[in-house]
Design an enzyme around this catalytic site. Structure first.
Site, mmCIF file in Angstrom:
data_model
loop_
_atom_site.group_PDB
_atom_site.id
_atom_site.type_symbol
_atom_site.label_atom_id
_atom_site.label_comp_id
_atom_site.label_asym_id
_atom_site.label_seq_id
_atom_site.Cartn_x
_atom_site.Cartn_y
_atom_site.Cartn_z
ATOM 1 N N PRO A 18 -11.884 -1.186 4.711
ATOM 2 C CA PRO A 18 -11.439 -0.910 6.223
ATOM 3 C C PRO A 18 -12.015 0.568 6.653
ATOM 4 O O PRO A 18 -11.273 1.377 6.061
ATOM 5 C CB PRO A 18 -10.336 -1.245 6.632
ATOM 6 C CG PRO A 18 -10.131 -1.124 4.519
ATOM 7 C CD PRO A 18 -11.029 -1.292 3.997
ATOM 8 N N CYS A 102 -4.809 6.330 2.770
ATOM 9 C CA CYS A 102 -6.117 7.309 4.192
ATOM 10 C C CYS A 102 -5.481 8.070 3.766
ATOM 11 O O CYS A 102 -3.985 8.559 3.976
ATOM 12 C CB CYS A 102 -5.495 6.551 5.341
ATOM 13 S SG CYS A 102 -5.860 7.723 7.328
ATOM 14 N N LYS A 141 -4.991 -0.945 -1.025
ATOM 15 C CA LYS A 141 -5.985 0.015 -0.969
ATOM 16 C C LYS A 141 -5.201 1.371 -1.433
ATOM 17 O O LYS A 141 -4.424 1.667 -0.459
ATOM 18 C CB LYS A 141 -6.915 0.035 0.234
ATOM 19 C CG LYS A 141 -7.710 0.310 0.002
ATOM 20 C CD LYS A 141 -9.260 0.788 0.682
ATOM 21 C CE LYS A 141 -10.358 1.731 -0.046
ATOM 22 N NZ LYS A 141 -10.538 3.195 1.074
ATOM 23 N N HIS A 171 -9.813 3.827 -4.833
ATOM 24 C CA HIS A 171 -10.948 4.835 -4.069
ATOM 25 C C HIS A 171 -10.651 5.848 -5.034
ATOM 26 O O HIS A 171 -9.263 6.716 -5.516
ATOM 27 C CB HIS A 171 -10.989 4.757 -2.848
ATOM 28 C CG HIS A 171 -11.697 6.338 -2.172
ATOM 29 N ND1 HIS A 171 -12.271 6.756 -1.114
ATOM 30 C CD2 HIS A 171 -12.243 7.566 -2.829
ATOM 31 C CE1 HIS A 171 -13.837 7.040 -1.109
ATOM 32 N NE2 HIS A 171 -12.413 7.726 -2.011
#
Length: 330
Positions: A18, A102, A141, A171
């Protein structure tokens, strides 16, 4: 077979990450056409969804051809995240994903996204509230940790699995790293190889070639790979990776005709979805990537990103086809 709940994703799924202002329905359409196995919406602000903000609500748009598709949410309030999970569930996705990765200031400084890596008990409580608010599978995530001294992903993975998430995408950087340096997949592999971990673990970070995808698959043993920046303007990477894993040989890269066809298709959907002005503006970030590596492309790009007319842009794309075919034949 990799599964999230009852969703079957194949033996080694490739996921579209995303990405804010990138992975909208028009972009997802070209990625799905070119081999993406699981996709997510752009991340949606829980506060924006509760306020009924137009931008957040529009991001709930999903289409049948996209399935399986996940809606990704972020926020700093546990109660608000639970409420917006109920709203997102009504939109009919296949799963709900929570963004704890994020790194940008506008998100992290408000206590959302990667900021939750500094407060694991709150992250666990928020995740539990989301799991309890939906009948859909919930995935997460996140990153390795907030900084070098707090790489707590192994503990995070166990705790989130224990309260009910059904897959985890990691990540391979900390929040402080942002997108700099090389992603550390060693820690991702540690999570995957932890005998307590039973859910699928997807690795994310720096995958930009079929060779690297196969190397990381074999070296780190993840259940699948999530790809972000390398897909922008190059959705063909999904099928190229699949072909290379299966055969050890490369697909031919897209020729000029294919690049123009997909770019035009992307533009057409963008305008259908966001209207003439919004669709044209949204496409500007993609042109340079669709035609990356082409000699003397800058004048064409300048015209594409300054045009306000669909007809004019389509004409420029036809000129590109004619110009470069002529150059090849000279």
């Amino acid at each position: 077979m990799v599964k999230i709940g009852n969703i079957e994703l194949g033996s080694f799924p490739l996921l579209l990450a995303p990405m804010e202002d990138v992975s909208d329905p028009p972009f997802r359409a070209v990625c799905k056409e070119n081999g993406a196995d699981l996709m997510y919406t752009e991340f949606i602000s829980s506060e924006g969804l509760i306020r009924d903000a137009a931008k957040s609500v529009q991001k709930l748009d999903i289409f049948e051809y996209e399935r399986p598709i996940g809606i990704q949410l972020f926020g700093s309030s546990i109660e608000t995240m639970a409420s917006c999970t109920e709203i997102a569930t009504q939109a009919g996705p296949d799963l709900i994903d929570i963004n704890y990765g994020c790194p940008v200031k506008q998100v992290a400084c408000k206590g959302a996204g990667a900021a939750l890596l500094q407060d694991i008990p709150k992250m666990v409580a928020m995740t539990k509230a989301v799991v309890d608010a939906t009948n859909l599978p919930v995935t997460v995530k996140t990153r390795l940790g907030w900084d070098e001294s707090t790489k707590n992903i192994e503990d995070v993975a166990e705790r989130l699995q224990d309260i009910g998430i059904q897959a985890l995408s990691i990540h391979g950087r900390t929040r402080v790293q942002m997108y700099k340096g090389e992603a550390n997949w060693e820690l991702i592999a540690k999570v995957k190889n932890n005998p307590r971990i039973k859910i699928p673990i997807f690795g994310n970070g720096d995958i930009d070639t079929p060779e690297k995808a196969l190397e990381y698959k074999n070296r780190y043993g993840v259940d699948g790979i999530m790809i972000g920046r390398a897909t922008i303007g190059y959705p063909w990477i999904f099928n190229e990776i699949k072909h290379f894993i299966q055969t050890g040989t490369h697909l031919d890269p897209p020729n000029l005709e294919e690049r123009i066809r997909v770019c035009q298709s992307h533009l057409d959907f963008s305008i259908r979805w966001k209207g003439n002005h919004g669709g044209i503006v949204e496409m500007r970030r993609h042109y340079a990537n669709y035609f990356r590596g082409m000699d003397h492309f800058k004048p064409f790009r300048s015209r594409l990103v300054t045009s306000h007319s669909y007809e004019e842009i389509s004409q420029i794309l036809r000129e590109i086809a004619e110009h470069y075919q002529t150059v090849v034949h000279e």
